[in-house]
Design an enzyme around this catalytic site. Structure first.
Site, PDB file in Angstrom:
ATOM      1  CB  CYS A 165      -0.942   0.105   1.189  1.00  5.63           C
ATOM      2  SG  CYS A 165      -2.086  -1.255   1.293  1.00  5.63           S
ATOM      3  NE  ARG A 224       4.659   1.588   0.078  1.00  2.00           N
ATOM      4  CZ  ARG A 224       5.646   1.248   0.882  1.00  2.00           C
ATOM      5  NH1 ARG A 224       6.898   1.425   0.487  1.00  2.00           N
ATOM      6  NH2 ARG A 224       5.424   0.745   2.069  1.00  2.00           N
ATOM      7  CG  ASN A 258       1.559   0.396   4.270  1.00  5.74           C
ATOM      8  OD1 ASN A 258       1.290  -0.773   4.094  1.00  5.74           O
ATOM      9  ND2 ASN A 258       2.789   0.863   4.219  1.00  5.74           N
ATOM     10  CG  HIS A 317      17.693 -37.603  -4.649  1.00  5.51           C
ATOM     11  ND1 HIS A 317      18.014 -38.839  -4.147  1.00  5.51           N
ATOM     12  CD2 HIS A 317      18.872 -36.987  -4.957  1.00  5.51           C
ATOM     13  CE1 HIS A 317      19.330 -38.962  -4.103  1.00  5.51           C
ATOM     14  NE2 HIS A 317      19.876 -37.860  -4.601  1.00  5.51           N
ATOM     15  CE  LYS A 367      11.536  -3.468  -5.292  1.00  5.79           C
ATOM     16  NZ  LYS A 367      12.187  -4.542  -6.045  1.00  5.79           N
TER      17      LYS A 367
HETATM   18  O1  M6R Z   1      12.747  -5.691   0.435  1.00  2.00           O
HETATM   19  P1  M6R Z   1      13.181  -7.094   0.717  1.00  2.00           P
HETATM   20  O2  M6R Z   1      14.467  -7.428   0.096  1.00  2.00           O
HETATM   21  O3  M6R Z   1      13.160  -7.425   2.178  1.00  2.00           O
HETATM   22  O4  M6R Z   1      12.081  -7.986   0.016  1.00  2.00           O
HETATM   23  C1  M6R Z   1      12.077  -9.375   0.129  1.00  2.00           C
HETATM   24  C2  M6R Z   1      11.163 -10.003  -0.879  1.00  2.00           C
HETATM   25  O5  M6R Z   1       9.861  -9.568  -0.694  1.00  2.00           O
HETATM   26  C3  M6R Z   1      11.593  -9.699  -2.314  1.00  2.00           C
HETATM   27  O6  M6R Z   1      12.903 -10.068  -2.547  1.00  2.00           O
HETATM   28  C4  M6R Z   1      10.669 -10.434  -3.313  1.00  2.00           C
HETATM   29  O7  M6R Z   1      10.861 -11.807  -3.203  1.00  2.00           O
HETATM   30  C5  M6R Z   1      10.927  -9.942  -4.737  1.00  2.00           C
HETATM   31  N1  M6R Z   1       9.694  -9.632  -5.376  1.00  2.00           N
HETATM   32  C6  M6R Z   1      11.617 -10.941  -5.589  1.00  2.00           C
HETATM   33  O8  M6R Z   1      11.854 -10.452  -6.861  1.00  2.00           O
END
Ligand code: M6R
Length: 615
Positions: free
Chosen positions: A2, A27, A101, A511, A610
């Site tokens: 958000c 976001r 948010n 496996h 994001k």
């Molecule tokens: O901001 P962060 O690095 O903590 O975010 C972690 C994940 O949410 C982030 O890497 C997510 O997996 C991405 N969309 C991958 O491309």
């Protein structure tokens, strides 16, 4: 998750808020809305969909002249994405509006109590409960808006960043945060509030990052006043100067931010190394480590916590740190770590990795580690983010804003920082010889040029993507340092193209996953010279005998794998420990072009956001 934008000042609020929401769409983008006060009436316009849908709605209405307003772009938690559940949410009298948010975890009991007191609800959101709770406090306690928000928030369990507006107090906004970020842009007789600083970049460079459990009262005719929600303590606002420029957050001629960010990697890696890899002196300088070096040297164990792509960088770090420092490393999903009552010794070091610095699970994991006395080192990209402030010390990646939901330059720069850390610690600990250390530094310095060479193969990779765009499944294989690369390649593909993809250590094929191989199955194999090459060649042969289609990432000049593969992408040779930085680049481009050719919106993939600021 958000995005929030609010404005109070002398300019027209609508264009500022709309432009700001567009910048924050990374976001969340399932519904959106704005409340504007034109001096007499409060107008709220909301819609399911993206900010462009909101703009279309505005265009069908008479213009609203307002110098105060709040806006929101949503990633749904409570209640499906629709017009009613979109924010802003109104109180029962219609006087108060809020954008939020986060998650109010105890919203059900609060709602029950409010219903008992005669309140009605039209949405399924926890946010509508919060705004009515604030209204209820206002009525019962006969206090000013700021105080009412403060009292209401003290009854809330959960996470929030909120901006509240009361049409009876039309020159005031109240902002508060716990667990979700808020930045206040300070202009001349005007203020901006947003989930990050990008919505007000062109208006002011002065920013206050609101701290946890702080509440700000913002009036256009006064300075911002800040207090602690829990104890009324008045806080002197700390105004910082933004280092970001408008150019950093624009697409710069690229179709998508993701592509721009993939191409920014040579520069991003240079920026990560700048001032830290001192090639003339042949040393690594990590200033944030200096006074804490002993803790690292004495640590019996390092635990890495992260989510998603950052967790994959953590896996690479496990190899790096164990190789160079001979300290045992564990890599944990922050979301699991926080709930499994982990054993943490006071002499453990926790490394938290996060691009955004706002990921709720990573924040919670850090809190647990700190409560148990561990020292926490953070690796973040976003300057001033919650994680960067919560950790004991750490390093920024300096990759510049990453806006595409799929993480790209964050990954390669995280590994760059982790390489510096591992090499430096290995050197001071004596587990890495000086000559090996020097050799690695030279190679590290050459990485940006090598990344550029890989990017020059864009059109070849685009052609390979065309062959696989109809696939429904895909397997990624790698061994050693290339195993996390396989996981990362698979994550990139699934999140932006919606093709089911799985990453495995190549030897694990036998496996189970080998049962999936047939002539329809694309298998991406990272088969570089320095990554258990012969073993991987055998794995490729096993796939080939079962008619799998092979796309291989190989070292320049490779012959054996080329003969076995349907498609080959060459990357320059490097030391084994730096292969992840190079081998990831073609996989990013491959996912990008497959997604684009399938007609997907790569910057805003469905169901994602994001920064994951809710658990
Ligand atoms: O901001 P962060 O690095 O903590 O975010 C972690 C994940 O949410 C982030 O890497 C997510 O997996 C991405 N969309 C991958 O491309």
């Amino acid at each position: 998750m958000c995005g929030i934008v609010a404005y109070i000042g002398q300019q027209q609020a609508t264009p500022i808020i709309i432009k700001g929401l567009k910048r924050l769409e990374y976001r969340g983008y399932d519904s959106t809305g704005i409340s504007l006060f034109n001096g007499s009436e409060l107008h709220t316009i909301k819609t399911m969909g993206k900010v462009s849908d909101l703009v279309a709605k505005f265009e069908s209405l008479p213009p609203i002249a307002a110098q105060i307003g709040i806006g929101h772009t949503r990633w749904a938690t409570h209640g499906v994405p629709n017009d009613v559940n979109a924010h802003p949410q109104k109180s029962n009298t219609g006087d108060l509006v809020v954008v939020h948010n986060g998650i109010i975890e105890n919203y059900a009991s609060l709602k029950e109590e409010l219903i008992h007191r005669g309140y009605t609800f039209s949405s399924d959101t926890d946010t509508e409960v919060l705004i009515n709770l604030i209204e209820d406090v206002q009525k019962k306690e006969k206090v000013k808006l700021g105080k009412a928000v403060q009292i209401a928030l003290s009854q809330v369990i959960g996470a929030y960043a909120i901006v509240v507006f009361d049409r009876k107090k039309p020159n005031e906004l109240i902002a508060a945060r716990l667990g979700s970020p808020l930045a206040i842009g300070v202009g001349t007789d005007e203020f901006f509030v947003a989930s990050d600083a990008t919505p007000f970049l062109e208006y002011t460079k002065n920013v206050i990052y609101l701290e946890e459990e702080h509440l700000a009262i913002i009036r256009s005719d006064r300075d911002v006043s800040i207090r602690k929600i829990t104890n009324d303590k008045v806080i002197k606002p700390y105004v910082e100067e933004l280092q970001m420029s408008l150019e950093n957050i624009q697409k710069g001629g690229y179709d998508y931010f993701m592509l721009k960010e993939i191409f920014e990697q040579p520069q991003a890696i240079r920026d990560t190394l700048r001032g830290r890899l001192l090639s003339d002196e042949g040393v690594i300088n990590l200033s944030s480590l200096r006074e804490h070096e002993n803790k690292f040297l004495k640590a019996k164990r390092i635990i890495i916590v992260a989510c998603g792509t950052s967790w994959h960088a953590g896996l690479v770090a496990e190899y790096l740190l164990e190789k160079f420092t001979r300290t045992p490393v564990e890599v944990e999903y922050a979301s699991e770590f926080r709930y499994r009552d982990p054993i943490i010794f006071p002499d453990d070091i926790i490394i938290a990795i996060s691009q955004s610095g706002e990921t709720a699970d990573t924040l919670a994991a850090i809190n647990i580690a700190k409560e148990r006395g561990a020292f926490v080192f953070g690796i973040c990209n976003v300057v001033g983010s919650s994680i960067s402030r919560l950790t004991d010390t750490g390093c920024y990646t300096h990759a510049g804003p990453e806006i595409g939901v799929a993480s790209t330059k964050a990954f390669t720069t995280q590994i760059t920082v982790l390489s510096l850390l591992a090499l430096h610690l290995g050197m001071v600990k004596g587990t890495l010889s000086r000559s090996e250390y020097q050799h690695h530094l030279l190679e590290l310095e050459s990485l940006p040029v090598k990344v550029t060479q890989i990017l020059e193969q864009e059109s070849l990779i685009k052609d390979v993507a065309a062959t696989f765009r109809e696939a429904s499944n895909c397997i990624y294989l790698g061994r050693g340092y290339n195993f996390p690369v396989a996981l990362e390649g698979a994550l990139k593909l699934k999140e932006i193209s919606y093709i089911h993809a799985e990453g495995y250590p190549a030897a694990e094929m036998k496996h189970g996953p080998i049962a999936l191989i047939d002539e329809q199955m694309p298998v991406v194999v990272i088969a570089t010279k320095k990554g258990h090459y012969d073993k991987v060649v055998s794995n490729i042969q096993e796939i080939k005998s079962r008619k799998g289609r092979i796309i291989a990432v190989v070292s320049e000049g490779d012959i054996r794998v080329k003969e076995l593969s349907d498609h080959c992408i060459e990357i320059p040779e490097s030391l084994e420990c730096f292969t992840p930085i190079l081998a990831t680049i073609p996989l990013q481009l491959l996912s990008y072009y497959i997604a684009v050719q399938r007609g997907c919106n790569v910057d805003q993939p469905r169901n994602l956001a994001k920064s994951v600021t809710v658990e």
